[in-house]
Design a protein around this motif. Structure first.
Motif, mmCIF file in Angstrom:
data_model
loop_
_atom_site.group_PDB
_atom_site.id
_atom_site.type_symbol
_atom_site.label_atom_id
_atom_site.label_comp_id
_atom_site.label_asym_id
_atom_site.label_seq_id
_atom_site.Cartn_x
_atom_site.Cartn_y
_atom_site.Cartn_z
ATOM 1 N N TRP A 489 0.807 -1.209 0.000
ATOM 2 C CA TRP A 489 0.000 0.000 0.000
ATOM 3 C C TRP A 489 0.842 1.261 0.000
ATOM 4 O O TRP A 489 0.421 2.295 -0.507
ATOM 5 C CB TRP A 489 -0.945 -0.049 1.200
ATOM 6 C CG TRP A 489 -1.830 -1.258 1.122
ATOM 7 C CD1 TRP A 489 -3.072 -1.330 0.534
ATOM 8 C CD2 TRP A 489 -1.529 -2.576 1.586
ATOM 9 N NE1 TRP A 489 -3.554 -2.612 0.614
ATOM 10 C CE2 TRP A 489 -2.635 -3.407 1.263
ATOM 11 C CE3 TRP A 489 -0.439 -3.148 2.244
ATOM 12 C CZ2 TRP A 489 -2.689 -4.758 1.578
ATOM 13 C CZ3 TRP A 489 -0.490 -4.501 2.561
ATOM 14 C CH2 TRP A 489 -1.598 -5.295 2.235
ATOM 15 N N VAL A 490 2.044 1.200 0.542
ATOM 16 C CA VAL A 490 2.878 2.390 0.590
ATOM 17 C C VAL A 490 3.409 2.756 -0.795
ATOM 18 O O VAL A 490 3.816 3.902 -1.030
ATOM 19 C CB VAL A 490 4.046 2.198 1.593
ATOM 20 C CG1 VAL A 490 5.126 1.290 1.030
ATOM 21 C CG2 VAL A 490 4.644 3.542 2.010
ATOM 22 N N LEU A 491 3.398 1.820 -1.725
ATOM 23 C CA LEU A 491 3.885 2.130 -3.075
ATOM 24 C C LEU A 491 3.080 3.259 -3.706
ATOM 25 O O LEU A 491 3.601 4.024 -4.521
ATOM 26 C CB LEU A 491 3.822 0.882 -3.960
ATOM 27 C CG LEU A 491 4.713 -0.290 -3.549
ATOM 28 C CD1 LEU A 491 4.503 -1.467 -4.488
ATOM 29 C CD2 LEU A 491 6.181 0.116 -3.495
ATOM 30 N N ASP A 492 1.809 3.372 -3.330
ATOM 31 C CA ASP A 492 0.998 4.452 -3.884
ATOM 32 C C ASP A 492 1.392 5.816 -3.335
ATOM 33 O O ASP A 492 0.984 6.844 -3.877
ATOM 34 C CB ASP A 492 -0.486 4.198 -3.607
ATOM 35 C CG ASP A 492 -1.059 3.100 -4.490
ATOM 36 O OD1 ASP A 492 -0.516 2.892 -5.589
ATOM 37 O OD2 ASP A 492 -2.029 2.443 -4.072
ATOM 38 N N GLN A 493 2.161 5.859 -2.237
ATOM 39 C CA GLN A 493 2.673 7.129 -1.729
ATOM 40 C C GLN A 493 3.905 7.590 -2.504
ATOM 41 O O GLN A 493 4.153 8.796 -2.615
ATOM 42 C CB GLN A 493 3.021 6.994 -0.239
ATOM 43 C CG GLN A 493 1.846 6.681 0.657
ATOM 44 C CD GLN A 493 0.788 7.767 0.604
ATOM 45 O OE1 GLN A 493 1.100 8.965 0.633
ATOM 46 N NE2 GLN A 493 -0.457 7.356 0.517
ATOM 47 N N PHE A 494 4.665 6.654 -3.020
ATOM 48 C CA PHE A 494 5.964 7.002 -3.606
ATOM 49 C C PHE A 494 6.059 6.724 -5.097
ATOM 50 O O PHE A 494 7.141 6.790 -5.681
ATOM 51 C CB PHE A 494 7.073 6.264 -2.852
ATOM 52 C CG PHE A 494 7.150 6.677 -1.413
ATOM 53 C CD1 PHE A 494 7.352 8.003 -1.069
ATOM 54 C CD2 PHE A 494 6.978 5.763 -0.391
ATOM 55 C CE1 PHE A 494 7.396 8.408 0.249
ATOM 56 C CE2 PHE A 494 7.025 6.147 0.937
ATOM 57 C CZ PHE A 494 7.239 7.480 1.254
ATOM 58 N N THR A 495 4.923 6.409 -5.725
ATOM 59 C CA THR A 495 4.865 6.325 -7.186
ATOM 60 C C THR A 495 3.608 7.039 -7.656
ATOM 61 O O THR A 495 2.649 7.212 -6.910
ATOM 62 C CB THR A 495 4.827 4.864 -7.681
ATOM 63 O OG1 THR A 495 3.686 4.198 -7.114
ATOM 64 C CG2 THR A 495 6.096 4.124 -7.332
ATOM 65 N N ARG A 496 3.639 7.432 -8.921
ATOM 66 C CA ARG A 496 2.448 7.985 -9.562
ATOM 67 C C ARG A 496 2.116 7.127 -10.771
ATOM 68 O O ARG A 496 3.006 6.725 -11.529
ATOM 69 C CB ARG A 496 2.688 9.432 -10.003
ATOM 70 C CG ARG A 496 2.876 10.398 -8.853
ATOM 71 C CD ARG A 496 2.799 11.841 -9.325
ATOM 72 N NE ARG A 496 2.928 12.766 -8.201
ATOM 73 C CZ ARG A 496 3.950 13.585 -8.024
ATOM 74 N NH1 ARG A 496 4.946 13.583 -8.886
ATOM 75 N NH2 ARG A 496 3.991 14.394 -6.998
ATOM 76 N N TRP A 497 0.843 6.857 -10.932
ATOM 77 C CA TRP A 497 0.423 6.052 -12.069
ATOM 78 C C TRP A 497 0.476 6.863 -13.360
ATOM 79 O O TRP A 497 0.056 8.018 -13.395
ATOM 80 C CB TRP A 497 -0.999 5.523 -11.863
ATOM 81 C CG TRP A 497 -1.076 4.383 -10.900
ATOM 82 C CD1 TRP A 497 -1.568 4.397 -9.629
ATOM 83 C CD2 TRP A 497 -0.623 3.047 -11.140
ATOM 84 N NE1 TRP A 497 -1.459 3.157 -9.057
ATOM 85 C CE2 TRP A 497 -0.884 2.311 -9.958
ATOM 86 C CE3 TRP A 497 -0.026 2.401 -12.220
ATOM 87 C CZ2 TRP A 497 -0.572 0.959 -9.845
ATOM 88 C CZ3 TRP A 497 0.289 1.067 -12.101
ATOM 89 C CH2 TRP A 497 0.017 0.355 -10.931
ATOM 90 N N GLN A 498 1.011 6.251 -14.382
ATOM 91 C CA GLN A 498 1.041 6.855 -15.715
ATOM 92 C C GLN A 498 0.378 5.887 -16.687
ATOM 93 O O GLN A 498 0.667 4.686 -16.670
ATOM 94 C CB GLN A 498 2.487 7.110 -16.164
ATOM 95 C CG GLN A 498 2.611 7.765 -17.525
ATOM 96 C CD GLN A 498 4.063 7.879 -17.949
ATOM 97 O OE1 GLN A 498 4.737 6.867 -18.109
ATOM 98 N NE2 GLN A 498 4.544 9.098 -18.108
#
Length: 528
Positions: A489-498
């Motif tokens: 779940w923390v990956l959504d804090q440190f990545t942005r979806w493209q």
């Protein structure tokens, strides 16, 4: 970076000189403060050179310059660097835990568990270096493919408290680095020695290039001013903050002005509900650990035990006795709790004691443990440390400061309830939403509690404290803005979806306009 000075005459380990590290180089600060062992205030742990706002700005600029090259390193290779850091932490586990104990007074057993959390976090995110998955998505048009990708956010500013000086920072820093971001970390001033050791393991042991992971030792005003300037300059793309709700609101407002959403992990007023079917011995054990472990200085520490009226008297009797029997003292030994973290927390804790009202019933002595106010069975010499009596206050209720507000220290409130609806109402009333616990042998109560409690984390027959590296950690309401640390779940804090669409039809196909549709036979009937 730390440099050793000569050992004090007392034979204690040598104090370190701690400075900020920007772009791989030490940076002298504008003033020096002394970090002391809260268990032995005459023992100096570190001399800390505190930076100004400009140093934070420079660190953010350095991280911004280093980020494209770091992001270009393949994610599996970044994962291997994280794995190597984990092995180094494991090899230095006992030394790092001993430094945690010396720096903030956390009992050694707890400190060792905290260091283990870094290893667990590194082990988990090693694999995520090969699983930063996007998706291939079917298109509504022929000869066209749709894709999604995770991209790093850029430069991350991480500001953490000192009650978990290495575990909580790892929850931010490990996934941030793994995802291709660069970091500026501002640890708490009162845990500077262990923070410097943590940074050194990551940078030197992990082989991180200059600028990828910077550390700035500064006070709160300098940090805020530096963060504001860095956001204005566009050199900070994400902020992670662990601390009080009051400061969290300011960080959230600041980042909001720059159209950013900070990752906020704030305080808690965590309830522990004891139902009629509860195993009271287990409930008391959980309340003791979650209320007084780390001297009540966790964001997940027990705030109020909410006990069914049929079990209240027995619970409070057992809980008071267990608290009286608990071993308090020298954190290098086996104790339930050691000193408070720092003088400022001791002063604040004494203010909480002033919140006790005439309608409350207090179990145990209150205030500082001294020769004039001794604690039976105390381990060590209390006079030179920030040791306080653990306190139980029965009869708290909504409207009381002790019920409504977080108390960062060894004080636990107790109240009673008549039915399950009232228990839920009391548990949610303070408006925090970090951790919660219920003791019951009835599955219906367990699932009803889970569905109606406002907390981000729920324990059944376990304490309010405790986290694992592969579960989401975070809260709601006054405890945070819904962001989560740890696990996937923390990956959504440190990545942005493209998203990407690739049309290889050789002609312009306009979405929603050129979609071919099947023509159904609306007159179809069986047998015709």
């Amino acid at each position: 970076m730390t440099t050793e000075t000569s050992a004090p005459a007392s034979g204690a380990p040598a104090a370190s000189v701690v400075t900020s590290i920007v772009d791989g180089k030490p940076v002298d600060g504008v003033r020096t403060v002394t970090g002391r062992n809260p268990a032995r205030l005459d023992e100096i742990v570190a001399e800390i050179s505190l930076a100004d706002a400009d140093t934070f700005v420079d660190a953010a600029a350095s991280a911004k310059r280093a980020q494209p090259a770091w992001a270009a390193v393949p994610a599996p290779i970044r994962g291997r660097a994280i794995a190597h850091i984990g092995r180094l932490v494991e090899a230095n586990m006992h030394e790092l835990a001993a430094l945690v104990t010396r720096d903030i007074g956390k009992p050694y057993g707890e400190a060792l568990g905290e260091v283990r959390e870094i290893v667990d976090t590194c082990d988990f995110f090693l694999g995520e270096g090969r699983r930063l998955y996007g998706q291939t998505v079917p298109s509504e048009m022929p000869d066209k493919q749709l894709f999604t990708f995770r991209n790093p956010v850029g430069t991350v500013a991480v500001i953490t408290a000192g009650n978990f000086p290495v575990a909580v920072p790892s929850w931010y820093i490990v996934p941030a680095l793994l995802c291709g971001n660069t970091v500026v970390w501002k640890p708490a001033e009162y845990s500077a020695a262990v923070s410097a050791a943590f940074h050194e393991i990551f940078v030197r042991g992990g082989g991180l290039p200059p600028g990828v992971f910077n550390v700035v030792h500064a006070d709160g005003p300098a940090t805020f001013a530096g963060l504001e300037s860095a956001l204005d300059a566009g050199t900070v793309d994400k902020v992670g903050f662990t601390g009080s709700p009051e400061v969290g609101r300011e960080i959230g407002a600041l980042t909001g002005r720059h159209l950013q959403t900070a990752c906020l992990e704030l305080g808690g007023k965590n309830p522990l509900v004891v139902t009629p079917s509860a195993d009271l011995a287990l409930a008391v054990e959980g309340a003791l650990f979650s209320g007084f472990g780390t001297a009540g200085q966790r964001c997940t520490s027990l705030g109020t035990a909410i006990v069914h009226e049929s079990r209240h008297d027995e619970f409070i009797e057992r809980f008071a006795q267990a608290t009286a029997d608990a071993v308090v003292g020298d954190p290098t030994g086996e104790v339930l709790m050691g000193p408070l973290l720092d003088e400022k927390f001791a002063q604040r804790y004494e203010e909480y004691l002033d919140w006790i009202q005439p309608h409350h019933t207090v179990y145990g002595a209150t205030g500082r443990i001294t020769a004039e106010s001794p604690r039976p069975g105390f381990r060590g010499e209390p006079g030179n440390g920030l040791y306080y009596h653990p306190v139980i206050v029965d009869g708290v209720r909504p409207g009381d400061a002790l019920f409504d507000r977080e108390t960062f220290g060894p004080i636990v409130g107790v109240t009673s309830y008549r039915d399950f609806d009232e228990a839920i109402e009391l548990a949610n009333a303070p408006g925090y939403g970090l951790s919660s616990s219920i003791y019951t042998t009835d599955p219906k109560d367990a699932f009803a509690f889970r569905g109606r409690i406002g907390a981000g984390m729920v324990s059944i027959n376990n304490s309010t404290s405790g986290a694992e590296a592969h579960l989401p950690f975070g809260g709601n309401g006054k405890s945070g803005n819904g962001s989560r640390q740890s696990g996937l779940w923390v990956l959504d804090q440190f990545t942005r979806w493209q998203s990407m669409n690739w049309d290889y039809s050789g002609k312009l196909q306009k979405a929603q306009m050129d979609v071919a549709e099947l023509i159904p036979d609306t007159e179809f009937r069986l047998g015709r």
